[in-house]
Design a protein around this motif. Sequence first.
Motif, PDB file in Angstrom:
ATOM      1  N   SER A  39     -14.566  -4.560   8.805  1.00 57.60           N
ATOM      2  CA  SER A  39     -13.204  -4.049   9.027  1.00 57.60           C
ATOM      3  C   SER A  39     -12.861  -3.015   7.963  1.00 57.60           C
ATOM      4  O   SER A  39     -13.493  -2.944   6.901  1.00 57.60           O
ATOM      5  N   LYS A  40     -11.831  -2.207   8.264  1.00 56.27           N
ATOM      6  CA  LYS A  40     -11.415  -1.160   7.340  1.00 56.27           C
ATOM      7  C   LYS A  40     -10.334  -1.676   6.395  1.00 56.27           C
ATOM      8  O   LYS A  40      -9.459  -2.446   6.784  1.00 56.27           O
ATOM      9  N   GLU A  41     -10.408  -1.244   5.170  1.00 61.06           N
ATOM     10  CA  GLU A  41      -9.369  -1.548   4.190  1.00 61.06           C
ATOM     11  C   GLU A  41      -8.293  -0.476   4.263  1.00 61.06           C
ATOM     12  O   GLU A  41      -8.584   0.718   4.185  1.00 61.06           O
ATOM     13  N   VAL A  42      -7.039  -0.894   4.446  1.00 56.06           N
ATOM     14  CA  VAL A  42      -5.921   0.039   4.579  1.00 56.06           C
ATOM     15  C   VAL A  42      -5.078  -0.024   3.310  1.00 56.06           C
ATOM     16  O   VAL A  42      -4.549  -1.084   2.964  1.00 56.06           O
ATOM     17  N   ILE A  43      -4.948   1.104   2.641  1.00 61.74           N
ATOM     18  CA  ILE A  43      -4.218   1.179   1.375  1.00 61.74           C
ATOM     19  C   ILE A  43      -2.889   1.891   1.613  1.00 61.74           C
ATOM     20  O   ILE A  43      -2.873   3.055   2.027  1.00 61.74           O
ATOM     21  N   PRO A  44      -1.739   1.216   1.376  1.00 63.39           N
ATOM     22  CA  PRO A  44      -0.433   1.862   1.573  1.00 63.39           C
ATOM     23  C   PRO A  44       0.029   2.604   0.319  1.00 63.39           C
ATOM     24  O   PRO A  44      -0.229   2.179  -0.804  1.00 63.39           O
ATOM     25  N   GLU A  45       0.699   3.725   0.536  1.00 59.88           N
ATOM     26  CA  GLU A  45       1.286   4.501  -0.556  1.00 59.88           C
ATOM     27  C   GLU A  45       2.670   4.985  -0.127  1.00 59.88           C
ATOM     28  O   GLU A  45       2.948   5.105   1.071  1.00 59.88           O
ATOM     29  N   VAL A  53       5.805   6.553   4.262  1.00 63.26           N
ATOM     30  CA  VAL A  53       4.703   5.637   3.973  1.00 63.26           C
ATOM     31  C   VAL A  53       3.400   6.276   4.452  1.00 63.26           C
ATOM     32  O   VAL A  53       3.336   6.786   5.575  1.00 63.26           O
ATOM     33  N   LYS A  54       2.384   6.233   3.591  1.00 61.21           N
ATOM     34  CA  LYS A  54       1.066   6.778   3.945  1.00 61.21           C
ATOM     35  C   LYS A  54       0.040   5.663   3.899  1.00 61.21           C
ATOM     36  O   LYS A  54      -0.103   4.973   2.881  1.00 61.21           O
ATOM     37  N   PHE A  55      -0.676   5.445   5.012  1.00 61.87           N
ATOM     38  CA  PHE A  55      -1.754   4.475   5.088  1.00 61.87           C
ATOM     39  C   PHE A  55      -3.082   5.230   5.085  1.00 61.87           C
ATOM     40  O   PHE A  55      -3.262   6.187   5.839  1.00 61.87           O
TER      41      PHE A  55
END
Length: 428
Positions: free
Chosen positions: A87-93, A377-379
């Motif tokens: 699965s992909k890791e999603v990093i929020p900013e 918000v940026k994912f």
Amino acid sequence: FSVYVLLQGHVKCKEYHFLKFWIEINVTNWSAIMSGQGFMDRLRQFDAYPKTLEDFRVKTFGGAAVTIVSGLFMFILFVSELNFYLSKEVIPELYVDNTRNEKLKINIDMIFPRMPCAFLSVDAMDISGEHQLDVEANLFKQRLDQNGQKVEDTAEETQIGDETVGDEDAIQKAIGKEELDPNRCESCYGAETGESKCCNTCEEVREAYRKKGWAFRNSDNIEQCKREGWGDKLNAQKGEGCNIYGYMEVNKVAGNFHFAPGKSFQQHHTHVHDLQPFAGTQFNLSHTINQLSFGMEYPGMENPLDNLKVEDIKGSAMYQYFVKIVPTTYMKSDESIIRSNQYSVTKHQKRVSTSSPLGDQGLPGVFILYELSPLMVKFTEKSRSFMHFLTGVCAIVGGIFTVAGLIDSMIYHSSRALQKKIELGKAH
């Protein structure tokens, strides 16, 4: 050394030197072999996994059961760890939204099971002053029967030579529909103004009546409406429902859009819905929101109003949804970008009256009032580390192997102690 001395006394000089050289080489090799074996013996002392002879190993039924169960758990946890790694890791900013001159796309799929499509109007307006009345571009209305099934709109066609209709009548109907004078000027039935003195369609007559503030109740006396079958259209759709789906684009500023009965228009800078043709009608605004989203869909997107079902029990209710939109950017692992929006919502409803002075005055309908957040918000999608996956697999294998060994040892020693007690009891 004794051999060396013996050789000095009994061999010739040439042979003596050869034998001396041969003995020295063999003595050196033997010393190296002995020192190598000593190193290997010292290295064996570091073995943390000492082995026992096969003859001294005891295999038990309990050990086999523990091995099978621990292997099953090991396999399940390995598959879980593998799925997590793939699965992909999603990093929020979080950023300040500095986008400009963009449009906001609103995706809509709503069902009104007890409101005919001919009654409903979809309007949008924002604080910049832009109004979109009775939006039809990219929005579609599908008639539904009382069971929620689609009703197909079938146009009546009259063909010359039809046995059920006389040829002369068919020709007159065909000519009457096709040969209306494009330069004609039909009556507005007393609602003429200086700007508009001709009303060639039923809609133009209704618009003229609205500008005058007159009630438009009996369409049977209006020739244009009779020709277009406006009254028959309304009567035919009574008791039906409507599915409104599609999308519309608005300015990216605070505003609202709503679904309400009656034709909408602007009068003295006021947004008005003409409910006179439906005087005395009790509107049922029960609705189901299949989808309400802002922007393109991205992985993991959740919309709070999706699949919401509301029943209007008393009728003529105003439903208000106050939506707070957060601009969102989703960057995939291939660096493609999806621009979308998330939102939160607060709901409010009340019963309104369009004629009676009792109760709250207002327009029955479904109103979505939205405003935008200044933050974005940026994912960002990232692949997971293979070293973390390898560490997790080693932890799974080692942990289960150790725990399984402890359990097996406990079962084995407990069973032996119990067996000894039973044997001592039999001896006594």
